[in-house]
Design a protein around this motif. Structure first.
Motif, short mmCIF file in Angstrom:
data_model
loop_
_atom_site.label_atom_id
_atom_site.label_comp_id
_atom_site.label_asym_id
_atom_site.label_seq_id
_atom_site.Cartn_x
_atom_site.Cartn_y
_atom_site.Cartn_z
N GLY A 59 0.82 -1.22 -0.02
CA GLY A 59 0.04 0.11 -0.07
C GLY A 59 0.92 1.21 0.21
O GLY A 59 0.68 2.23 -0.70
N LEU A 99 -3.12 3.13 0.25
CA LEU A 99 -3.33 2.46 1.55
C LEU A 99 -4.91 2.80 2.04
O LEU A 99 -5.38 1.77 2.68
N SER A 120 -7.64 0.28 3.84
CA SER A 120 -7.54 0.40 5.08
C SER A 120 -8.29 -0.17 6.20
O SER A 120 -7.92 -0.66 7.44
#
Length: 761
Positions: A677, A683, A687
């Motif tokens: 990520g 990311l 998440s």
């Protein structure tokens, strides 16, 4: 020296306009400016603060050469007044030209070095070169955290020319505004050299496992645990967005983890400003190469922690009278440095406690500059405010520690604020502290951190053995409370701060009785207290027996007091007392013996083969953390070959949201998912799922026929849930053919989720 001023320097004050100013100087001796400045510093170290006018008169007043018995100079006040703005403008233009030239030559790091040395040469803290540099580091850290608010909104971002030119311009303008010259003392104490060697040794020890590895193998140590990867993710947010996350979150929302917008990121901003000079570009470059640079910043910070603690312990010794305290100060400094660089605190490096290390640097350095302040009360307030900001916005859970240090110093030095010019000085001190609080409060408010609840957060941390805590605490109490030390004002303040912080820590321990699983942040708080105690160990040097008879000391003290009184009346610098010193080789041999003895006493040398007691997470008998770390005996990730294989398949360059399940260990799956990520700067897309990878165990070596283990079955269910619940299509990277076939069949049955399965052996 006798000076007679026949006309006022200010024509308005003298009732003149364009009137010449005549100065008559009768010089009885030629005294160099630097020598006078050193004399002032030594007087201040031995006798305490002097007034600003006395210091500037002796240290900064230019003394003409003696060409005849009397020399007469005539200048015009208007010429002086007109030349200062011109010279200031010329100097500002010169520093901007230097910043542009350094950038054109790809030497932006030289600009950063000039900023540090310029700040050190402009402040007047302490009497040695290291004293000035450490005070400059504290000032620059606090300034960078506040300046990050400016950088977040100006149009140039983290451009090294803009940041460097602006910083150098501020230094030049402050010099002209305060009429203070750039000057570094020529004195360098033996204990300073030992402290620097300790810091360098700490960096080498911490970096040792990655010094002899290829690029991908370095991640086995640099990205050992997820804490460092999360800290780097916030650093990348600040570096890529050229601002604090909360200032322009829309720029970086795709690459940010939950909480990045509100997490205190003082360390990340300081590192980002440093990185713009090291990298020489406003853009951070490829993420994985950026991570390697960040990793080195964390190693240097650990070395700086060792250096700052050893230096602060030396400052706690007190005024260095003659050569008597040289060996004990060397012994204490070397012992503190050896304990930190080879002992328990080395585990902070591989646990990834980067923000804690950063905040602890300024906690211990802050103790030195706050408890042993400079002569100038305004400079004292700036140093205190900078240390406070660096600690609180670096790691907020150390707020009680630095606050209690500030309160203790304010009580002990309260008379300084009321001695002269009460309105101006008191207003400035309170205003500076108020600015620190006002700047910190909004940053803490948007962070949403609640210190009380954070102390009850669960997490893994290696505990500092209690026998070490008790030994260091008792030794610090003896060092600061003994009759030879407690008469010193800074020792009283340090003892009070340690006692108050210890009381807070005991209250936390009582509150968590029966909750052994929630000691993550409490242990970090305890470690901060231990570092404060290590600084207090400097007082042990005062227990060294005095070599001179009492009668001689009394006579010398009376003679020194008489000379000081005469110097004050006649406005002349006190002559330096000639001291009888041992030859240089003998003194260095004594220093080396004292340092080696201290290192042995601190347990820095291992006498047995390295092994680790895994149930207790401690080194074995007669082993050290340094021995385990440099010998690669600690827990090693061992996924460099997997990262290399994933790179060949484009996992780190194609921007596809990725979850990695190629390791039998859940922790390594989490680390590799975070790295993917970070490399793709997406990311945020995974998440909500990324923390679930810690439960992915047993997904290698699966049988093609027969039953899977219950652990493998549970992990497969988690992967299937990740595919169906993630908000965007996700790619699953595996290293087992059987698992890849299973997931591909599941993805074919659910084509609406557009999942991709990548086999990377």
């Amino acid at each position: 020296m006798h000076e007679r001023i026949t006309a006022a320097a200010d024509p308005a004050a003298a009732g003149l306009s364009e009137a010449p100013i005549e100065l008559e100087v009768d010089s009885t001796a030629q005294i160099a400016t630097e020598t006078a400045a050193e004399a002032v510093d030594e007087i201040a170290e031995a006798e305490g603060p002097t007034t600003d006018s006395e210091a500037e008169t002796i240290a900064d007043a230019p003394l003409p050469r003696r060409r005849s018995h009397r020399q007469r100079r005539t200048v015009r006040a208007a010429d002086i007044a007109a030349s200062r703005p011109l010279r200031a403008a010329t100097a500002v233009a010169a520093v901007w030209l230097f910043a542009y030239a350094a950038h054109a030559a790809h030497l932006d790091l030289a600009t950063l070095l000039v900023i540090v040395l310029g700040t050190a040469a402009l402040n007047r803290y302490g009497s040695t070169v290291l004293d000035r540099i450490m005070a400059a580091v504290v000032l620059l850290a606090g300034t960078a955290i506040v300046g990050g608010l400016v950088i977040s909104y100006w149009p140039w971002g983290l451009d090294p020319v803009a940041v460097g030119g602006f910083a150098l311009s501020v230094l030049v303008l402050v010099s002209f505004a305060t009429r203070r010259r750039f000057r570094l003392p020529m004195h360098f104490a033996a204990a300073d050299g030992i402290a620097i060697l300790g810091g360098v040794a700490a960096v080498v020890i911490a970096a040792w496992p990655t010094l002899h590895s290829d690029f991908w193998k370095q991640f086995d140590y640099s990205a050992l645990l997820a804490d460092r990867l999360r800290q780097f993710a916030m650093f990348d947010v600040v570096r890529s967005g050229h601002s604090y996350a909360f200032a322009h979150f829309n720029r970086v929302s795709a690459q940010a983890l939950p909480g990045a917008r509100t997490y205190p990121s003082g360390m990340q901003m300081v590192y980002a400003i440093v990185d713009c000079f090291v990298h020489g570009d406003a853009k951070p470059g490829p993420p994985l190469h950026e991570f390697v640079r960040y990793y080195w910043y964390t190693l240097i910070s650990f070395g700086l922690l060792v250096l700052a603690t050893a230096w602060a312990a030396k400052r706690m010794v007190g005024p260095m009278v003659a050569d008597r305290l040289r060996l004990p100060s060397v012994f204490v400094t070397a012992g503190v440095g050896a304990f930190l660089s080879t002992g328990y605190f080395l585990s902070y490096v591989w646990q990834g406690f980067d923000s804690v290390v950063f905040a602890c640097v300024f906690l211990v350095a802050g103790m030195a500059v706050i408890l042993r302040p400079p002569r100038n009360v305004w400079e004292q307030a700036l140093l205190a405010g900078s240390a406070f900001l660096a600690v609180v916005f670096g790691h907020p859970l150390l707020l009680p520690h630095i606050t209690l240090v500030l309160v203790a110093a304010l009580v002990v030095y309260r008379r300084r604020f009321f001695k002269n010019h009460i309105e101006g000085k008191l207003a400035f001190v309170l205003g500076t502290l108020g600015v620190a609080v006002l700047v910190t409060a909004p940053l803490m408010a948007v962070s949403g951190l609640n210190i009380g609840t954070r102390f009850h957060t669960d997490g893994f941390i290696i505990a500092l053995p209690w026998h070490v805590v008790l030994t260091v605490s008792v030794a610090a109490a003896i060092a600061l409370a003994n009759p030879a030390t407690r008469r010193l004002p800074h020792a009283k303040a340090a003892l009070a701060a340690l006692a108050a912080t210890g009381a807070v820590q005991i209250a936390l321990e009582i509150d968590l009785v029966g909750h052994s699983s929630t000691r993550y942040y409490v242990e970090k708080s305890l470690n901060g207290l231990v570092l404060m105690c290590l600084v207090g160990l400097g007082g042990l040097a005062n227990l060294w027996p005095k070599a001179r008879p009492k009668a001689t000391r009394t006579a010398e003290a009376a003679e020194a007091a008489k000379a000081a009184k005469i110097a004050k009346v006649t406005k002349t610098p006190r002559p330096r007392t000639r001291r009888t010193r041992k030859p240089w080789p003998i003194r260095q041999a004594e220093n080396a013996i004292a340092a080696i003895t201290a290192a042995l006493a601190a347990g820095a040398v291992a006498f047995a083969p390295a092994y680790i007691n895994w149930p207790r997470f401690q080194p074995g008998t007669d082993s050290t953390w340094a021995q385990l770390w440099t010998g690669r005996h600690t827990f090693v990730a061992d996924y460099g070959h997997q990262l290399r294989a994933q790179q060949r398949l484009g996992v780190y360059t194609d921007g596809v949201p990725t979850i990695v399940a190629s390791s039998p260990s859940g922790i390594l799956n989490l680390n590799m998912s975070l790295l993917a990520g970070l490399a793709n700067r997406d990311l945020h897309a995974v998440s909500s799922q990324i923390n679930r990878t810690t439960d992915l165990y047993g997904l290698t070596g699966l049988p093609a026929k027969g039953e899977w283990s219950p652990q493998a079955k549970a992990s497969l269910k988690i992967l299937e849930h990740i595919i169906t619940s993630n908000k965007v299509p996700v790619r699953i990277v595996v290293s087992d053919k059987v698992l890849a076939a299973k997931l591909q069949s599941f993805a074919a049955l659910h084509p609406q989720f557009k999942a991709k399965i990548l086999y990377a052996p």
